[in-house]
Design an enzyme around this catalytic site. Structure first.
Site, short mmCIF file in Angstrom:
data_model
loop_
_atom_site.label_atom_id
_atom_site.label_comp_id
_atom_site.label_asym_id
_atom_site.label_seq_id
_atom_site.Cartn_x
_atom_site.Cartn_y
_atom_site.Cartn_z
N ALA A 107 -6.31 -6.16 4.68
CA ALA A 107 -5.93 -6.55 3.32
C ALA A 107 -4.45 -6.30 3.11
O ALA A 107 -3.80 -5.67 3.94
CB ALA A 107 -6.72 -5.73 2.30
N LYS A 108 -3.91 -6.78 2.04
CA LYS A 108 -2.54 -6.43 1.65
C LYS A 108 -2.41 -6.64 0.16
O LYS A 108 -3.10 -7.48 -0.42
CB LYS A 108 -1.54 -7.34 2.37
CG LYS A 108 -0.16 -6.74 2.47
CD LYS A 108 -0.14 -5.75 3.60
CE LYS A 108 1.23 -5.24 3.94
NZ LYS A 108 1.21 -4.59 5.24
#
Ligand code: GLU
Length: 416
Positions: A107-108
């Protein structure tokens, strides 16, 4: 040659993804599932600024793939943080966590803002509002944020506090916290430590000497500065360094202790006595043994790739080399150690921190370094062996391993 200036960064990383997917002969549906982010959230982040105005920032949290475990990845505060960039970085986290075999997905997050122009109060309010707005997506078994460009342990302390006000004390909700609040010793230096471990292993295989090796590091943030310090402790000759204001170069080597003092006193590496001043672009073209981009994306592109005079490149930043440049450098025989391996030390120690939080343990610094070294060395060995066996580049090998693992668990879980 891939020459398309209209490609987004996500398109660019997918060029690397597609190459590996072709080699793995992934079925079309699986390929589509692995390529696309599973969930994307865009939020408005209103902040009362110190002068009384309300400014509305845009924030993102992108969960690229969760097949191997909770989503994991940093949060970036940067003027260029946008959906495409955050999506790219989220996908790199998926392949990175799989490559080093952590039980995580990728994720980011990001907020489009300039943290260097904001006060601590404004940043605190921004971080809290952002956290509240993504709160329903994150969780210790769902998605665990961490620092990235423009964020640090203070940002993580604010995130943890905002989340804990709703859910009760939850240190494991973020990693990269201050040690006093449940952070792990060695998290701040972890990415830099991972970089020098990979450099040492690679040098052994290539019969290069780390001792006395000429090193250029672009970027002097959390990753770049630790890389400089640790490489110098190992006996490397640091010949060039840069930060946002420019670069310094000394062919006979920079005195690193003095450089750190100069940075602390003046706020920049530029103006360092006895060194030549260069631009960030010129720094990349210096003749050296180890070139380490440790700043932002796409700094090595089709225009400067032909001019690079490094023996090897280690990508401490995420996506610092465009696919066009990658091809040029491959043709020129300059080996590139890819980001998803080189900078994985950060997320590895994030994993240690999260495990310590879940079990309320505190590891000693030596244990952190030892376990980190084991994981990085094993991942490097897997990349090197796959490269040799398949006759491909280090990058192709790293993507191949990561993607294969994600594809495999996707099948095991049986959700398609
Ligand atoms: N932001 C870092 C990265 O790009 C660390 C992520 C983490 O620790 O979760 O790998």
């Amino acid at each position: 040659m891939i020459a398309n200036p209209t490609l987004s960064t996500f398109d660019e990383t997918n060029i690397f993804f597609d190459r590996a997917a072709d080699r793995l002969k992934l079925a079309d549906g699986v390929r589509e599932l692995l390529r696309r982010p599973w969930r994307e959230l865009t939020v408005s982040v209103p902040v009362r600024m110190d002068d009384g105005r309300i400014e509305v920032f845009t924030g993102y949290r992108i969960q690229h793939n969760g097949a191997r475990g909770p989503y994991k990845g940093g949060v970036r505060f940067h003027p260029a943080a946008n959906l495409d960039e955050v999506r790219t970085l989220a996908s790199l986290m998926t392949w990175k966590t799989a490559l080093v075999d952590l039980p995580y997905g990728g994720a980011k997050g990001g907020v489009q803002c300039d943290p260097y122009k904001m006060s601590q109060g404004e940043l605190n309010r921004l971080t809290r509002r952002y956290t509240i707005n993504i709160e329903h997506l994150i969780g210790i078994t769902r998605d665990i944020p961490a620092p990235d460009l423009g964020t640090n342990s203070q940002t993580m302390a604010w995130m943890m506090d905002a989340y804990s006000q709703i859910h009760g004390y939850t240190p494991g909700i973020v990693t990269g916290k201050p040690v006093e609040l449940g952070g792990s010793v060695g998290r701040d230096s972890a990415t830099g430590r991972g970089v020098v471990y990979v450099m040492t292993e690679m040098a052994k295989d290539m019969r290069m000497s780390v001792e006395g090796g000429r090193v250029v590091v672009q970027g002097f943030g959390q990753v770049g500065s630790w890389t400089v310090r640790l490489a110098s402790e190992m006996g490397c000759n640091i010949v060039g360094v840069s930060d946002i204001s420019g670069a310094v170069y000394s062919p006979s080597g920079i005195d690193v202790d003095r450089l750190f003092r100069h940075k602390q006193e003046t706020g920049t590496v530029t103006g360092f006595p006895g060194a030549d001043r260069l631009t960030n672009e010129e720094l990349l073209e210096i003749e050296c043994d180890f070139l380490i981009p440790a700043a932002i994306e796409r700094v090595i592109h089709a225009k400067n790739a032909p001019k690079i005079k490094a023996a090897v490149i280690l990508e401490a930043a995420n996506h610092p080399i465009t696919p066009e440049a990658d091809e040029i450098l491959n043709d020129r025989g300059i080996p590139i150690m890819p980001d998803i391996l080189v900078n994985a030390g950060g997320v590895v120690v994030s994993y240690f921190e999260w495990s310590q939080n879940l079990y309320q343990q505190h590891w000693e610094a030596d244990r952190v370094s030892e376990e980190l070294s084991k994981i990085m060395t094993r991942a490097y060995g897997a990349v090197r062996d796959t490269k040799k066996r398949e006759g491909i580049t280090y990058r192709e090998a790293a993507f191949l391993i990561g993607i294969k693992r994600v594809a495999h668990v996707t099948e095991l879980r049986g959700f398609i």
